[in-house]
Enzyme design. Structure first.
Site: not given
Ligand code: GLU
Length: 482
Positions: A256-257
């Site tokens: 994920s970011k």
């Protein structure tokens, strides 16, 4: 590995603006494999999706990779005899091979409007079936096709996936993969705007550029059966394939970011050293093999050791704590002058006088053990720049106000007054004099001095701090507590 100069690998990014961790790893693995085998590393820009084009993205990409030590033997910057290396400059080539596929009846024209396709999909969804093109244009007669073309009806060209067959291939990392052709979509090869899809352009270019090994992320593995059908239809050999595992968050979800799926530039800006970043990323899915305990490798060592056989097939966890640990190790062992050069921008906004290189370097070397990344520098400089040491904690105040502390401070001051330039070494001599004279030793001796000079119980090496503060400040701070 024996040198195989025939190896040709490629990094084939779509230039959508920035390189993230996943694409950096793909670029790195290709580079390392090329260097390990003595083969060629090629950069090909897959820019046929004009809507996703970002100005300056390619220059930026080449610059960032170059900065990290990843370079190419052929590509937009170097040229080469298999170019052009921008897909957008190869449109005529794709059209030609698409015509070949039509000729061989391995592809066909299809004239459905987006609305018709939409309806088809909705119906399939309603019926709980796999959504895919139902092949209704496969059997249009030549006359029908001609008529539609003459009328100027927009069309796409689709791959004619054979029925009731099996596509099989052996991935160097994932092993043998088999898939029934009946569940493979009749993939669009040429879009209605005349541009090829990824699948068509990718296969043609890998063949024409004589790529021997395709090394890329696992997310592309589902495209391989379609690609194999295109290779076969054109009578071409299929290159070796190596699909590297997905990068995962520690909880095994897709990266994920927040964890790491951000621009590589952001990591560099935060003060991760490029050597640490490369070392860390190389080990996302690769390891040097059993019996090798060492985890620290330079680019050169990685090039020597990198074997595709050592790439694991299951997901690789991106652990930011591990990255921080590794970066901290690199910072601690980095050449001081080079580290200073890299660190100077991070001293901005602190009160450290960066025009005094020597002084700044001393501070940096005193605090570097604490740094996971260089942007943490400002958190650690205060003790070197403050004009007054404030202690609020009553327990600490008690220590510093104890009789023995005051005795130590008085003696230390008188020892230091005769000193011309206070260095760490001189301080060490003087503090042992203080111990002899006062009889105070151990914690009772060192702790109050540290508190008086920094306001804190722990921190960098005290003699280094003393040298950096200088005689005047040290005496001034000690006097505060007498
Ligand atoms: N253009 C694709 C990408 O953006 C290339 C995938 C491949 O290596 O085949 O990653």
């Amino acid at each position: 590995m024996t040198k195989n100069n025939n190896v040709r690998v490629r990094f084939a990014p779509s230039p959508t603006g920035y390189i993230h961790i996943g694409s950096l790893r793909t670029a790195l693995f290709n580079f390392l494999y090329a260097r390990n085998t003595g083969g060629k590393n090629i950069l090909r820009i897959e820019d046929t999706d004009q809507s996703r084009k970002v100005d300056g993205a390619v220059d930026n990409l080449i610059k960032s990779l170059g900065l990290l030590g990843i370079d190419f033997d052929e590509g937009p910057a170097q040229g080469g005899d298999k170019g052009p290396y921008y897909q957008s400059e190869r449109l005529a080539i794709y059209r030609k091979y698409c015509d070949d596929l039509l000729e061989k009846k391995a592809a066909y024209y299809a004239f459905e409007t987006p609305e018709v396709l939409d309806e088809m999909r909705k119906l399939q969804q309603l019926e709980g079936r796999q959504t895919m093109y139902d092949g209704r244009a496969r059997d249009l007669s030549e006359e029908e096709v001609k008529e539609n073309l003459n009328k100027g009806i927009p069309y796409v060209i689709r791959l004619k996936v054979p029925k009731d067959e099996e596509v099989k291939f052996e991935d160097l990392i994932k092993g043998v993969i088999k898939i029934e052709t009946n569940i493979i979509d009749d993939q669009i090869l040429l879009k209605s705007d005349g541009f090829p899809t990824y699948h068509l352009a990718n296969v043609i270019d890998d063949h024409l550029m004589e790529i021997t090994h395709i090394i890329r992320g696992e997310e592309w593995i589902t495209s391989v059966p379609k690609h194999i059908l295109i290779y076969k239809a054109l009578g071409w050999d299929v290159p070796a394939m190596a699909h590297v595992p997905l990068i995962l968050n520690p909880d095994k979800t897709k990266l994920s970011k927040r964890q790491g799926d951000v621009a590589v530039e952001d990591y560099l800006n935060k003060g991760y050293l490029k050597e640490a970043l490369i070392n860390f990323i190389a080990m996302l899915g690769w390891n040097p093999g059993e019996g090798e305990e060492n985890e620290f490798f330079s680019m050169e060592e990685l090039s020597e050791k990198f074997l595709l056989e050592k790439v694991q097939s299951s997901g690789a966890v991106f652990n930011v704590d591990k990255l921080n640990w590794m970066n901290n190790s690199y910072i601690k062992n980095y050449d001081p002058d080079k580290l200073l050069e890299l660190s100077l921008p991070y001293f901005k906004g602190t009160d450290v006088d960066v025009t005094d290189n020597d002084h700044t370097k001393k501070i940096l070397l005193a605090i570097r053990v604490y740094l996971n990344k260089l942007d943490e520098i400002p958190e650690h400089t205060k003790i070197f720049t403050q004009d007054k040491v404030v202690i609020e904690d009553v327990n600490l105040l008690e220590i510093i106000k104890a009789d023995t502390s005051v005795t130590v401070f008085k003696e230390l001051i008188s020892q230091l007054e005769s000193v011309e330039t206070l260095t760490a070494e001189i301080y060490k001599d003087k503090i042992s004099e203080v111990q002899k004279v006062t009889g105070v030793k151990g914690k009772l001796l060192f702790k109050p001095v540290r508190l008086a000079l920094t306001g804190s119980e722990n921190g960098p090496d005290l003699p280094s701090i003393v040298e950096i503060l200088g005689k005047e400040k040290v005496i001034k701070f000690l006097k505060e507590y007498i």
